[in-house]
Design an enzyme around this catalytic site. Structure first.
Site, PDB file in Angstrom:
ATOM      1  N   ASP B  96       7.073 -52.535  30.863  1.00 36.13           N
ATOM      2  CA  ASP B  96       5.862 -52.775  31.624  1.00 36.13           C
ATOM      3  C   ASP B  96       5.403 -54.192  31.305  1.00 36.13           C
ATOM      4  OD1 ASP B  96       3.714 -52.522  33.233  1.00 36.13           O
ATOM      5  OD2 ASP B  96       2.661 -51.040  32.022  1.00 36.13           O
ATOM      6  N   ASP B 280       6.508 -42.167  33.646  1.00 34.70           N
ATOM      7  CA  ASP B 280       6.416 -42.430  32.202  1.00 34.70           C
ATOM      8  C   ASP B 280       5.011 -42.100  31.773  1.00 34.70           C
ATOM      9  OD1 ASP B 280       5.078 -44.997  33.272  1.00 34.70           O
ATOM     10  OD2 ASP B 280       4.734 -45.099  31.118  1.00 34.70           O
ATOM     11  N   CYS B 318      12.776 -22.148  24.866  1.00 34.46           N
ATOM     12  CA  CYS B 318      12.906 -23.614  24.864  1.00 34.46           C
ATOM     13  C   CYS B 318      14.079 -24.004  23.968  1.00 34.46           C
ATOM     14  CB  CYS B 318      11.617 -24.256  24.370  1.00 34.46           C
ATOM     15  SG  CYS B 318      11.723 -26.059  24.191  1.00 34.46           S
ATOM     16  N   CYS B 320      14.623 -27.065  22.676  1.00 37.03           N
ATOM     17  CA  CYS B 320      14.392 -28.305  21.925  1.00 37.03           C
ATOM     18  C   CYS B 320      14.651 -28.089  20.437  1.00 37.03           C
ATOM     19  CB  CYS B 320      12.984 -28.849  22.162  1.00 37.03           C
ATOM     20  SG  CYS B 320      11.713 -28.143  21.091  1.00 37.03           S
ATOM     21  N   CYS B 323      11.852 -25.901  18.749  1.00 37.06           N
ATOM     22  CA  CYS B 323      11.812 -24.472  19.099  1.00 37.06           C
ATOM     23  C   CYS B 323      13.042 -23.700  18.639  1.00 37.06           C
ATOM     24  CB  CYS B 323      11.621 -24.314  20.604  1.00 37.06           C
ATOM     25  SG  CYS B 323       9.960 -24.798  21.141  1.00 37.06           S
ATOM     26  N   HIS B 349       9.134 -31.695  21.031  1.00 39.61           N
ATOM     27  CA  HIS B 349       8.976 -30.614  22.003  1.00 39.61           C
ATOM     28  C   HIS B 349       8.364 -31.126  23.301  1.00 39.61           C
ATOM     29  CE1 HIS B 349       8.054 -26.705  23.741  1.00 39.61           C
ATOM     30  NE2 HIS B 349       6.845 -27.174  23.972  1.00 39.61           N
TER      31      HIS B 349
END
Lengths: 388, 388
Positions: B96, B280, B318, B320, B323, B349
């Site tokens: 950015d 984003d 989940c 991830c 998890c 997560h």
């Protein structure tokens, strides 16, 4: 007495001087010795993930009964299936009894023969630790190895104070043993961990007290392993090494010896040379959080401006997850910018450094080259440290 | 004009209503769209490791020209080989321009047609950002996609102010383009990144201004991709969605559209439905550090006492790295005890949640089921959020 615990054993495969290479077997697997154990005081090795620890080769980790008793509570952890399940570390765990922490609460605690009454450092609530209550806490936590509740005094304590604490620790050991045996026999609610109780040799920096402590502990039973406590708590390093020399000749050679709270690289090497098998210390993670990192040429600090444009790793040839990817310039930037990843990378490197150091020491013992290896290693570490 | 950049391309493989599934190709590899891009403001996605991001499936990450200009400096990063090398992220990166940050420095900055003079939030030093200087900074950083320097106003800005800012952004876009082309042609010292410049549609919450902005940008060239800025900066959500509806019909359908700074789960789903391809936001890591975590049944907070003894993961099913290993009870303990691992696990997560959400949205577009999928998903997310 029921100290016979077939799920624990220790075998020494090689000796080189007093240094030993061995295997300490526990219900959660074997520990190659000598070994450095990272400290997860509150059931987390600060800033690291269990997967990080596995990848860098850590085998056994510590947690602390004092801290976990206060937060989140040992009964809560038992409800959650015990420490291994709670923190998802499925290799061996050792819990310290909290003796060191309780006796550090100067002004907040009252010591009596029964135990120690103290105020929680978190909320000021009144707590009491006795040998019996600590055995219960450590059983609830469910580590493989649990340490006795002992009376710890500062490293420079005079003979009379060190003697009182040492003798009390022996009396408390007997009470720990009785409580430990009772819990192992009577406490049959799941999880029912199989644990080993380690005594702790005390005696400050007084050779006669260290000798008396070790002998009294041996007379009390044939323990699975032996803790050496009350060192690296303010005394001079030569005093610490001298005490290790004394204890080395007093403890049985067929059991593991664990030097508590000692974890600077040079102390590990000196300890192995004096027959120590296990070490732990918060230094690698605590120092990592301040920017300090270990190298074979001494300790450095990543905040130093000299690294601003340095594209090399923290240590050339290091195989840790920080050094194989990142430059000193990047890690320095993370510290200057207060990015959490910086803490993590230095902690990773420092823990890896000590774990790898003990792996190298073990290999040297196995090769019969420990004496020369350690001399060269210490010379390089000390000489360059002065120049940084 | 030299907007033809064969190392960048975009192809849409499926459409479902206005939602699209596509592939955005960059010099550092392809980006499957729709895609959520984690934000590494200071060249680090806070509390996460590049390996974490790779494992959870992130493809493209952001960094910020304003922050990196001030610390450690864009020239320093160029000296270190550019952002990809510096932060060891070898997939696509977008920077950015810092427009949002500079215009947020209320009271510390002076806006003129030439550019913005401002005081560093770190040391008060006087700085100036112009379209030309920002292009130089972003070239030094070396991201694949760089954003134009734009004039950003608060979400509720009145028409006259939003119009001034939008029109200035168009003029600055032309200056950015000239500077960008010159740098691509003249700046041949290594590293010489191949980059794409994205314009940014502005116009506040005023449909006519958004339309005028999009048209002016299209008239200025055939860009590699299009940014949509100045949303999620204080306006009501219906206003944001209405602006996306307007912009959706004005921008070319064969190029990627990037909705800047928008990253709440519901906004991602609503954005995809309105033709957006890239998102984003700092939300998943910033919220993760405060204890908030996303679930398909709404946002929750791990500090809540209801999780004290909860042995289930943050979200059932989940995949991830939090998890699949840890209970809510453990992660809650880490937060209460202020252990860094807690921040990391929730950040993991939350970023995984958004990356996986966009993967699911993409699959729904490919299957032609996006409309029903998004309706069901939003209904579940909104209904349960109220009860937690």
């Amino acid at each position: 007495m029921s100290l016979d615990q077939p799920q624990f054993s220790f075998s020494v495969s090689h000796k080189d001087g007093f240094a030993r290479a061995g295997t300490f077997s526990t219900p959660h697997g074997p520990v190659a010795t000598p070994q450095f154990m990272p400290v997860g005081t509150l059931a987390s090795v600060k800033s690291l993930d269990p997967d990080d620890l596995t990848r860098l080769g850590a085998t056994m980790v510590l947690a602390n009964a004092y801290h976990l008793r206060l937060r989140p509570g040992d009964e809560m952890i038992r409800t959650m299936g015990g420490l291994h399940q709670f923190m998802q570390w499925h290799r061996p765990i050792l819990t310290d009894s909290g003796g060191f922490q309780v006796f550090s609460l100067e002004g907040l605690r009252t010591i009596e023969e029964e135990g120690v009454a103290f105020r929680s450092h978190l909320d000021g609530s009144l707590q009491q630790f006795t040998p019996e209550s600590v055995m219960r806490i450590e059983r609830n936590l469910g580590a493989d190895v649990i340490m006795q509740f002992d009376h710890v005094v500062p490293g420079q304590s005079p003979h009379d104070l060190a003697k009182i604490a040492m003798e009390r620790s022996i009396r408390w050991l007997e009470r720990c043993r009785v409580a430990f045996d009772a819990l192992q026999a009577e406490d049959t609610l799941a999880p029912t961990p199989v644990q080993a109780l380690f005594p702790i040799v005390q005696g400050g920096i007084h050779a006669d007290l260290r000798q008396a402590s070790a002998r009294a502990i041996r007379n009390a039973g044939d323990w699975v392993g032996y803790g050496i406590g009350g060192l690296s708590v303010g005394e001079a390093k030569p005093d610490m090494y001298a005490m290790l020399d004394v204890v080395n000749t007093e403890l049985p050679t067929d059991k593991p010896r664990y030097l508590m709270g000692v974890g600077f690289p040079e102390d590990l090497v000196e300890g192995v040379a004096r027959g120590v098998d296990l070490f732990d210390c918060v230094a690698p993670t605590r120092m990592g959080r301040t920017g300090a990192f270990f190298t074979s040429a001494g300790r450095k600090n990543i905040k130093n401006a000299q690294w601003r444009l340095d594209s090399t790793p923290l240590e050339d040839g290091c195989t840790c997850a920080a050094c194989t990817r990142f430059s000193k310039a990047y890690i320095r930037h993370l510290f200057v910018a207060e990015e959490i990843l910086g803490l993590r990378l230095l902690s990773l490197h420092n823990v890896h450094f000590l774990v790898a150091l003990m792996r190298d020491a073990r290999a040297a013992v196995q090769d019969g080259t420990f004496s020369g290896w350690s001399r060269d290693w210490l010379a390089r570490y000390h000489s360059s440290k002065l120049s940084s």
